[in-house]
Design a protein around this motif. Structure first.
Motif, PDB file in Angstrom:
ATOM      1  N   TRP A  10       0.865  -1.176   0.000  1.00 46.10           N
ATOM      2  CA  TRP A  10       0.000   0.000   0.000  1.00 46.10           C
ATOM      3  C   TRP A  10       0.900   1.223   0.000  1.00 46.10           C
ATOM      4  CZ3 TRP A  10      -4.161   0.469   4.436  1.00 46.10           C
ATOM      5  CH2 TRP A  10      -4.934   1.619   4.242  1.00 46.10           C
ATOM      6  N   LEU A  11       0.800   2.025  -1.043  1.00 46.05           N
ATOM      7  CA  LEU A  11       1.553   3.271  -1.133  1.00 46.05           C
ATOM      8  C   LEU A  11       0.702   4.378  -0.520  1.00 46.05           C
ATOM      9  CD1 LEU A  11       3.979   4.892  -2.162  1.00 46.05           C
ATOM     10  CD2 LEU A  11       2.848   5.019  -4.383  1.00 46.05           C
ATOM     11  N   GLY A  12       1.214   5.000   0.522  1.00 49.54           N
ATOM     12  CA  GLY A  12       0.454   6.026   1.235  1.00 49.54           C
ATOM     13  C   GLY A  12      -0.011   7.159   0.331  1.00 49.54           C
ATOM     14  N   SER A  13      -1.163   7.690   0.644  1.00 48.68           N
ATOM     15  CA  SER A  13      -1.745   8.783  -0.144  1.00 48.68           C
ATOM     16  C   SER A  13      -0.875  10.023  -0.037  1.00 48.68           C
ATOM     17  CB  SER A  13      -3.151   9.103   0.354  1.00 48.68           C
ATOM     18  OG  SER A  13      -3.983   7.975   0.224  1.00 48.68           O
ATOM     19  N   ARG A  14      -0.549  10.604  -1.166  1.00 53.33           N
ATOM     20  CA  ARG A  14       0.296  11.793  -1.212  1.00 53.33           C
ATOM     21  C   ARG A  14      -0.504  13.036  -0.804  1.00 53.33           C
ATOM     22  NH1 ARG A  14      -0.836   9.813  -6.168  1.00 53.33           N
ATOM     23  NH2 ARG A  14      -2.226  11.040  -7.449  1.00 53.33           N
ATOM     24  N   ILE A  15       0.207  14.062  -0.379  1.00 50.59           N
ATOM     25  CA  ILE A  15      -0.442  15.347  -0.123  1.00 50.59           C
ATOM     26  C   ILE A  15      -1.007  15.848  -1.444  1.00 50.59           C
ATOM     27  CG2 ILE A  15      -0.092  17.758   0.533  1.00 50.59           C
ATOM     28  CD1 ILE A  15       2.077  16.824   2.432  1.00 50.59           C
ATOM     29  N   GLU A  16      -2.231  16.276  -1.418  1.00 46.27           N
ATOM     30  CA  GLU A  16      -2.891  16.799  -2.617  1.00 46.27           C
ATOM     31  C   GLU A  16      -2.977  18.316  -2.496  1.00 46.27           C
ATOM     32  OE1 GLU A  16      -6.667  14.772  -2.730  1.00 46.27           O
ATOM     33  OE2 GLU A  16      -5.689  12.862  -2.337  1.00 46.27           O
ATOM     34  N   PRO A  17      -2.311  19.048  -3.390  1.00 44.44           N
ATOM     35  CA  PRO A  17      -2.300  20.504  -3.256  1.00 44.44           C
ATOM     36  C   PRO A  17      -3.665  21.164  -3.460  1.00 44.44           C
ATOM     37  CG  PRO A  17      -0.561  19.775  -4.730  1.00 44.44           C
ATOM     38  CD  PRO A  17      -1.409  18.591  -4.430  1.00 44.44           C
ATOM     39  N   HIS A  18      -4.458  20.667  -4.391  1.00 44.48           N
ATOM     40  CA  HIS A  18      -5.758  21.272  -4.702  1.00 44.48           C
ATOM     41  C   HIS A  18      -5.634  22.788  -4.851  1.00 44.48           C
ATOM     42  CE1 HIS A  18      -8.218  17.681  -4.496  1.00 44.48           C
ATOM     43  NE2 HIS A  18      -7.463  17.301  -3.488  1.00 44.48           N
ATOM     44  N   VAL A  19      -4.763  23.192  -5.752  1.00 41.40           N
ATOM     45  CA  VAL A  19      -4.545  24.605  -6.059  1.00 41.40           C
ATOM     46  C   VAL A  19      -5.329  24.926  -7.323  1.00 41.40           C
ATOM     47  CG1 VAL A  19      -2.817  26.322  -6.703  1.00 41.40           C
ATOM     48  CG2 VAL A  19      -2.260  24.571  -4.998  1.00 41.40           C
ATOM     49  N   SER A  20      -6.119  25.966  -7.275  1.00 40.56           N
ATOM     50  CA  SER A  20      -6.947  26.328  -8.429  1.00 40.56           C
ATOM     51  C   SER A  20      -6.138  27.084  -9.477  1.00 40.56           C
ATOM     52  CB  SER A  20      -8.126  27.200  -7.986  1.00 40.56           C
ATOM     53  OG  SER A  20      -7.670  28.494  -7.671  1.00 40.56           O
ATOM     54  N   PRO A  21      -6.573  27.042 -10.723  1.00 38.60           N
ATOM     55  CA  PRO A  21      -5.897  27.843 -11.761  1.00 38.60           C
ATOM     56  C   PRO A  21      -5.836  29.325 -11.410  1.00 38.60           C
ATOM     57  CG  PRO A  21      -7.371  26.254 -12.775  1.00 38.60           C
ATOM     58  CD  PRO A  21      -7.618  26.199 -11.282  1.00 38.60           C
ATOM     59  N   ASN A  22      -6.864  29.851 -10.754  1.00 42.17           N
ATOM     60  CA  ASN A  22      -6.852  31.266 -10.375  1.00 42.17           C
ATOM     61  C   ASN A  22      -5.732  31.581  -9.395  1.00 42.17           C
ATOM     62  OD1 ASN A  22      -9.013  31.826 -12.020  1.00 42.17           O
ATOM     63  ND2 ASN A  22     -10.530  31.675 -10.390  1.00 42.17           N
ATOM     64  N   GLN A  23      -5.442  30.654  -8.480  1.00 45.30           N
ATOM     65  CA  GLN A  23      -4.337  30.868  -7.550  1.00 45.30           C
ATOM     66  C   GLN A  23      -3.008  30.914  -8.295  1.00 45.30           C
ATOM     67  OE1 GLN A  23      -5.845  27.548  -4.872  1.00 45.30           O
ATOM     68  NE2 GLN A  23      -4.517  28.709  -3.489  1.00 45.30           N
ATOM     69  N   ILE A  24      -2.872  30.068  -9.301  1.00 46.32           N
ATOM     70  CA  ILE A  24      -1.637  30.040 -10.083  1.00 46.32           C
ATOM     71  C   ILE A  24      -1.477  31.352 -10.850  1.00 46.32           C
ATOM     72  CG2 ILE A  24      -0.417  28.897 -11.976  1.00 46.32           C
ATOM     73  CD1 ILE A  24      -1.934  26.311 -11.126  1.00 46.32           C
TER      74      ILE A  24
ATOM     75  N   LEU B 156       4.856  22.758 -14.712  1.00 49.01           N
ATOM     76  CA  LEU B 156       3.787  22.473 -13.756  1.00 49.01           C
ATOM     77  C   LEU B 156       3.791  20.962 -13.570  1.00 49.01           C
ATOM     78  CD1 LEU B 156       1.325  23.584 -12.158  1.00 49.01           C
ATOM     79  CD2 LEU B 156      -0.044  23.183 -14.200  1.00 49.01           C
ATOM     80  N   PHE B 157       3.729  20.476 -12.321  1.00 49.42           N
ATOM     81  CA  PHE B 157       3.848  19.043 -12.054  1.00 49.42           C
ATOM     82  C   PHE B 157       2.501  18.353 -11.807  1.00 49.42           C
ATOM     83  CE2 PHE B 157       7.959  20.839 -10.667  1.00 49.42           C
ATOM     84  CZ  PHE B 157       8.790  20.154 -11.541  1.00 49.42           C
ATOM     85  N   TRP B 158       1.426  19.116 -11.769  1.00 47.22           N
ATOM     86  CA  TRP B 158       0.114  18.553 -11.443  1.00 47.22           C
ATOM     87  C   TRP B 158      -0.870  18.848 -12.577  1.00 47.22           C
ATOM     88  CZ3 TRP B 158      -0.605  15.979  -6.755  1.00 47.22           C
ATOM     89  CH2 TRP B 158       0.509  16.010  -5.896  1.00 47.22           C
ATOM     90  N   SER B 159      -1.717  17.880 -12.908  1.00 47.73           N
ATOM     91  CA  SER B 159      -2.730  18.100 -13.943  1.00 47.73           C
ATOM     92  C   SER B 159      -4.025  18.626 -13.345  1.00 47.73           C
ATOM     93  CB  SER B 159      -3.000  16.811 -14.722  1.00 47.73           C
ATOM     94  OG  SER B 159      -3.529  15.814 -13.870  1.00 47.73           O
ATOM     95  N   ASP B 160      -4.219  18.407 -12.051  1.00 49.18           N
ATOM     96  CA  ASP B 160      -5.365  18.931 -11.312  1.00 49.18           C
ATOM     97  C   ASP B 160      -5.000  18.898  -9.835  1.00 49.18           C
ATOM     98  OD1 ASP B 160      -5.686  16.265 -10.491  1.00 49.18           O
ATOM     99  OD2 ASP B 160      -7.419  15.897 -11.763  1.00 49.18           O
ATOM    100  N   GLY B 161      -5.971  18.947  -8.972  1.00 47.34           N
ATOM    101  CA  GLY B 161      -5.695  19.033  -7.542  1.00 47.34           C
ATOM    102  C   GLY B 161      -5.046  17.822  -6.919  1.00 47.34           C
ATOM    103  N   ASP B 162      -5.200  16.653  -7.546  1.00 46.24           N
ATOM    104  CA  ASP B 162      -4.674  15.449  -6.908  1.00 46.24           C
ATOM    105  C   ASP B 162      -4.054  14.431  -7.872  1.00 46.24           C
ATOM    106  OD1 ASP B 162      -7.053  14.655  -8.072  1.00 46.24           O
ATOM    107  OD2 ASP B 162      -7.928  13.837  -6.261  1.00 46.24           O
ATOM    108  N   HIS B 163      -3.749  14.846  -9.113  1.00 51.87           N
ATOM    109  CA  HIS B 163      -3.088  13.961 -10.070  1.00 51.87           C
ATOM    110  C   HIS B 163      -1.845  14.625 -10.640  1.00 51.87           C
ATOM    111  CE1 HIS B 163      -7.218  12.310 -10.210  1.00 51.87           C
ATOM    112  NE2 HIS B 163      -6.583  11.168 -10.353  1.00 51.87           N
ATOM    113  N   TRP B 164      -0.786  13.830 -10.765  1.00 53.59           N
ATOM    114  CA  TRP B 164       0.411  14.334 -11.418  1.00 53.59           C
ATOM    115  C   TRP B 164       0.212  14.349 -12.925  1.00 53.59           C
ATOM    116  CZ3 TRP B 164       3.094   9.849  -8.585  1.00 53.59           C
ATOM    117  CH2 TRP B 164       3.334  10.181  -7.246  1.00 53.59           C
TER     118      TRP B 164
END
Length: 194
Positions: free
Chosen positions: A89-103, A160-168
């Motif tokens: 079981w690979l532990g769940s990674r921290i999910e940034p959940h950063v919106s495009p507006n924040q970027i 950019l390393f993330w495609s959305d809030g919780d996927h690389w």
């Protein structure tokens, strides 16, 4: 569907049956899922990524907690698989959940911060998952193997390393899987644990 929330027709049920009937088809199973689906809000509801969509991008995250019932159902499912095929079981990674507006509101060299309390809730989830895995004799790889630092690992001026809030995205996969590779090499050879 997810193993913690099985519904009729969920493929995880058929997969468990296949692993039981034909364990020789599998050397090992590596499991990972988004951690937001193992969290609940102050009202006890677990709404996955909606917990972060509804939250302020800058205010402290309060009231989020590990959804122990969901975590226990997931661990029980993985424990059942582990009886037939070794599971890691690979532990769940921290999910940034950063919106495009924040970027867009920042220059590329100004790091996007996590919400206050965000790292802590994922650390709590990681600890609870590690304990659930240990109780069921499932090998567990903790999230800190990723060495995630939001100030460098969310984006740079080039990438950019993330495609959305919780996927690389592809660049994120290269970055983080590179960090996991030494641990996954041990896993592929049949040794478990970091």
């Amino acid at each position: 569907c997810r193993p913690a929330d099985m519904e009729d027709g969920c493929l995880y049920t058929a997969f468990a049956q296949l692993a039981h009937d034909r364990p020789d088809w599998f050397g090992q199973i590596l499991f990972v899922q988004s951690g937001s689906y193992l969290l609940a809000g102050a009202d006890g509801r677990g709404d996955g990524r909606q917990l972060f969509v509804r939250a302020s991008p800058t205010a402290p995250l309060t009231g989020l907690m590990v959804d122990q019932a969901r975590l226990d159902r997931l661990a029980t499912y993985l424990g059942g698989l582990n009886e037939d095929v070794p599971v890691t079981w690979l532990g769940s990674r921290i999910e940034p959940h950063v919106s495009p507006n924040q970027i867009l509101a920042r220059s590329c060299d100004t790091p996007v911060p996590l919400r206050p309390g965000q790292a802590e809730i994922f650390a709590s989830l990681d600890a609870a998952a590690a304990q659930a895995a240990e109780e069921r004799q499932i090998s567990y790889l903790p999230m800190d193997l990723l060495q995630f630092d939001v100030t460098k690992d969310f984006m740079t001026c080039q990438t950019l390393f993330w495609s959305d809030g919780d996927h690389w995205n592809t660049a994120g996969e290269d970055l983080f899987l590179g960090r996991l590779a030494p641990h996954l090499s041990d896993w592929l050879r049949g040794s478990t644990g970091p």
